[in-house]
Scaffold this active site. Structure first.
Site, PDB file in Angstrom:
ATOM      1  N   ASP A  10      -5.173  -2.267   9.896  1.00  0.00           N
ATOM      2  CA  ASP A  10      -4.900  -1.697   9.098  1.00  0.00           C
ATOM      3  C   ASP A  10      -4.533  -0.276   9.235  1.00  0.00           C
ATOM      4  O   ASP A  10      -4.332   0.250  10.401  1.00  0.00           O
ATOM      5  CB  ASP A  10      -5.716  -1.772   7.449  1.00  0.00           C
ATOM      6  CG  ASP A  10      -4.743  -1.200   6.252  1.00  0.00           C
ATOM      7  OD1 ASP A  10      -4.393  -1.350   6.329  1.00  0.00           O
ATOM      8  OD2 ASP A  10      -5.690  -0.609   5.527  1.00  0.00           O
ATOM      9  N   SER A  11      -3.809   0.075   7.934  1.00  0.00           N
ATOM     10  CA  SER A  11      -2.598   1.471   8.288  1.00  0.00           C
ATOM     11  C   SER A  11      -3.577   2.462   7.819  1.00  0.00           C
ATOM     12  O   SER A  11      -3.319   3.787   8.671  1.00  0.00           O
ATOM     13  CB  SER A  11      -1.621   1.926   7.503  1.00  0.00           C
ATOM     14  OG  SER A  11      -2.138   1.920   5.839  1.00  0.00           O
ATOM     15  N   GLY A  43       2.944   1.060   3.885  1.00  0.00           N
ATOM     16  CA  GLY A  43       4.275   0.687   2.874  1.00  0.00           C
ATOM     17  C   GLY A  43       5.433   1.390   2.459  1.00  0.00           C
ATOM     18  O   GLY A  43       6.090   0.812   1.584  1.00  0.00           O
ATOM     19  N   CYS A  74      -3.896  -5.559   5.107  1.00  0.00           N
ATOM     20  CA  CYS A  74      -2.805  -5.115   4.491  1.00  0.00           C
ATOM     21  C   CYS A  74      -1.680  -6.055   4.747  1.00  0.00           C
ATOM     22  O   CYS A  74      -1.178  -6.966   4.729  1.00  0.00           O
ATOM     23  CB  CYS A  74      -2.263  -3.830   5.934  1.00  0.00           C
ATOM     24  SG  CYS A  74      -0.878  -3.003   5.515  1.00  0.00           S
ATOM     25  N   ASN A  75      -1.328  -6.069   3.453  1.00  0.00           N
ATOM     26  CA  ASN A  75      -0.474  -7.014   2.521  1.00  0.00           C
ATOM     27  C   ASN A  75       1.083  -6.395   2.969  1.00  0.00           C
ATOM     28  O   ASN A  75       1.482  -7.657   3.516  1.00  0.00           O
ATOM     29  CB  ASN A  75      -0.301  -6.945   1.041  1.00  0.00           C
ATOM     30  CG  ASN A  75      -2.066  -7.825   0.725  1.00  0.00           C
ATOM     31  OD1 ASN A  75      -1.891  -8.402  -0.197  1.00  0.00           O
ATOM     32  ND2 ASN A  75      -2.817  -6.234   0.030  1.00  0.00           N
ATOM     33  N   THR A  76       1.267  -5.245   2.884  1.00  0.00           N
ATOM     34  CA  THR A  76       2.363  -5.231   3.739  1.00  0.00           C
ATOM     35  C   THR A  76       2.885  -5.315   4.900  1.00  0.00           C
ATOM     36  O   THR A  76       3.682  -6.296   5.514  1.00  0.00           O
ATOM     37  CB  THR A  76       2.474  -3.323   3.749  1.00  0.00           C
ATOM     38  OG1 THR A  76       2.984  -3.382   2.239  1.00  0.00           O
ATOM     39  CG2 THR A  76       3.965  -3.610   4.127  1.00  0.00           C
ATOM     40  N   CYS A 186      -3.145  -5.051  -2.995  1.00  0.00           N
ATOM     41  CA  CYS A 186      -2.895  -4.075  -2.004  1.00  0.00           C
ATOM     42  C   CYS A 186      -4.203  -3.226  -1.470  1.00  0.00           C
ATOM     43  O   CYS A 186      -5.837  -3.998  -2.236  1.00  0.00           O
ATOM     44  CB  CYS A 186      -2.759  -2.666  -2.386  1.00  0.00           C
ATOM     45  SG  CYS A 186      -2.837  -1.147  -0.823  1.00  0.00           S
ATOM     46  N   THR A 187      -4.654  -3.954  -0.236  1.00  0.00           N
ATOM     47  CA  THR A 187      -6.280  -3.973  -0.024  1.00  0.00           C
ATOM     48  C   THR A 187      -7.080  -2.202  -0.206  1.00  0.00           C
ATOM     49  O   THR A 187      -8.102  -2.385  -0.688  1.00  0.00           O
ATOM     50  CB  THR A 187      -6.609  -3.932   1.529  1.00  0.00           C
ATOM     51  OG1 THR A 187      -5.492  -3.022   2.235  1.00  0.00           O
ATOM     52  CG2 THR A 187      -6.061  -5.421   1.910  1.00  0.00           C
ATOM     53  N   HIS A 188      -6.437  -1.362  -0.393  1.00  0.00           N
ATOM     54  CA  HIS A 188      -7.230   0.225  -0.414  1.00  0.00           C
ATOM     55  C   HIS A 188      -7.393  -0.239  -1.970  1.00  0.00           C
ATOM     56  O   HIS A 188      -8.097   0.985  -2.474  1.00  0.00           O
ATOM     57  CB  HIS A 188      -5.902   1.241  -0.184  1.00  0.00           C
ATOM     58  CG  HIS A 188      -5.669   1.859   0.965  1.00  0.00           C
ATOM     59  ND1 HIS A 188      -5.194   0.869   1.761  1.00  0.00           N
ATOM     60  CD2 HIS A 188      -5.864   2.480   1.397  1.00  0.00           C
ATOM     61  CE1 HIS A 188      -4.387   1.492   3.037  1.00  0.00           C
ATOM     62  NE2 HIS A 188      -5.764   2.787   2.723  1.00  0.00           N
TER      63      HIS A 188
END
Length: 265
Positions: A10-11, A43, A74-76, A186-188
């Protein structure tokens, strides 16, 4: 039996709740987690540039760690690069995409909201998901990218007032659209699920993809024959990596998810 890990990317810290879900189903699996803080947030990156970056980064990580599977938490990243990664590498990949399909099953009023980053809201992938699985529903997608930075800067635990300010407009738009189900795209956002439930109220259901993604990781690992069972985990075998800077707050957070320390990539 294998000692190859599950690689999670993930970012930032958004994939940590997904690690917890994977561990529920694969408790013996080693986890290698990379928080790609040097390019946070995904994103806000140009899609083509991000895809090229992920192809290079994942090539290095696969060579170094030889994972049994890769989870793009991460969705993006999933929307932008999942297809290219699957085409390039033989390792099985699991992506994270907005849980539109289960939302379409759950909704009673056929009014669904999607809370996501601006990039995910703009991508054709989300519109294709809606067309395929929620064609009979009214779907309202709203960007709330500022929440990603808030969660990251506060290490998953921003104060209630800060959360309310960050999501006030998005929540208002979705309530105005009279949705009864909201997809956390969004995972966050999963770090804030309790606060978001309070803001949306009891008539709105929130859906995220943690359980479905964890089941898919379990399935793809078990399809690989001798990867169906992991060797017993050794103390300290899980690794949390960052491409950014180690901080005491990050160390404290990752320990809650079973990682002994933060290492730089």
């Amino acid at each position: 039996m294998t000692d190859r890990p599950v690689l999670v990317l993930d970012s930032g810290i958004g994939g940590l709740p997904y690690v917890a879900a994977v561990r529920e189903l694969l408790p013996a699996a080693d986890i290698v987690y990379l928080a790609d803080h040097a390019v946070f947030p995904y994103g806000e990156q140009d899609p083509e540039t991000l895809c090229r970056h992920l192809l290079r980064l994942v090539a290095m990580l696969i060579e170094r760690h030889q994972p049994a599977a890769v989870l793009l938490a991460c969705n993006t990243a999933s929307v932008v690069a999942l297809a290219a990664l699957r085409e390039r590498f033989s390792v099985p990949f699991v992506g994270v995409v907005p849980a539109v399909k289960p939302a379409a099953v759950r909704t009673i009023t056929r009014r669904i909201g999607v809370l996501a980053t601006a990039r995910t809201v703009k991508e054709h992938y989300l519109h294709d998901l809606v067309h395929r699985f929620a064609g009979q529903c009214v779907v309202t997608s709203v960007a709330a990218g500022a929440v990603v930075r808030l969660v990251e800067q506060c290490y998953g635990a921003p104060g209630a007032d800060a959360v309310e300010r960050a999501v006030r407009s998005a929540v208002g738009q979705l309530l105005h659209a009279r949705v009864d189900t909201v997809v956390l795209g969004c995972t966050h956002f999963t770090f804030l699920i309790d606060q978001l439930r309070q803001l949306f109220g009891p008539t709105v259901s929130l859906i995220d993809s943690r359980d479905g993604v964890a089941r898919q990781v379990q399935r793809v690992v078990q399809r690989n024959g001798d990867n169906a069972r992991f060797a017993p985990r050794q103390p300290g075998s899980d690794r949390f990596l960052t491409s950014g800077t180690r901080t005491a707050e990050l160390e404290t957070l990752v320990r809650r998810y079973g990682f002994a320390e933060v290492r730089t990539l």
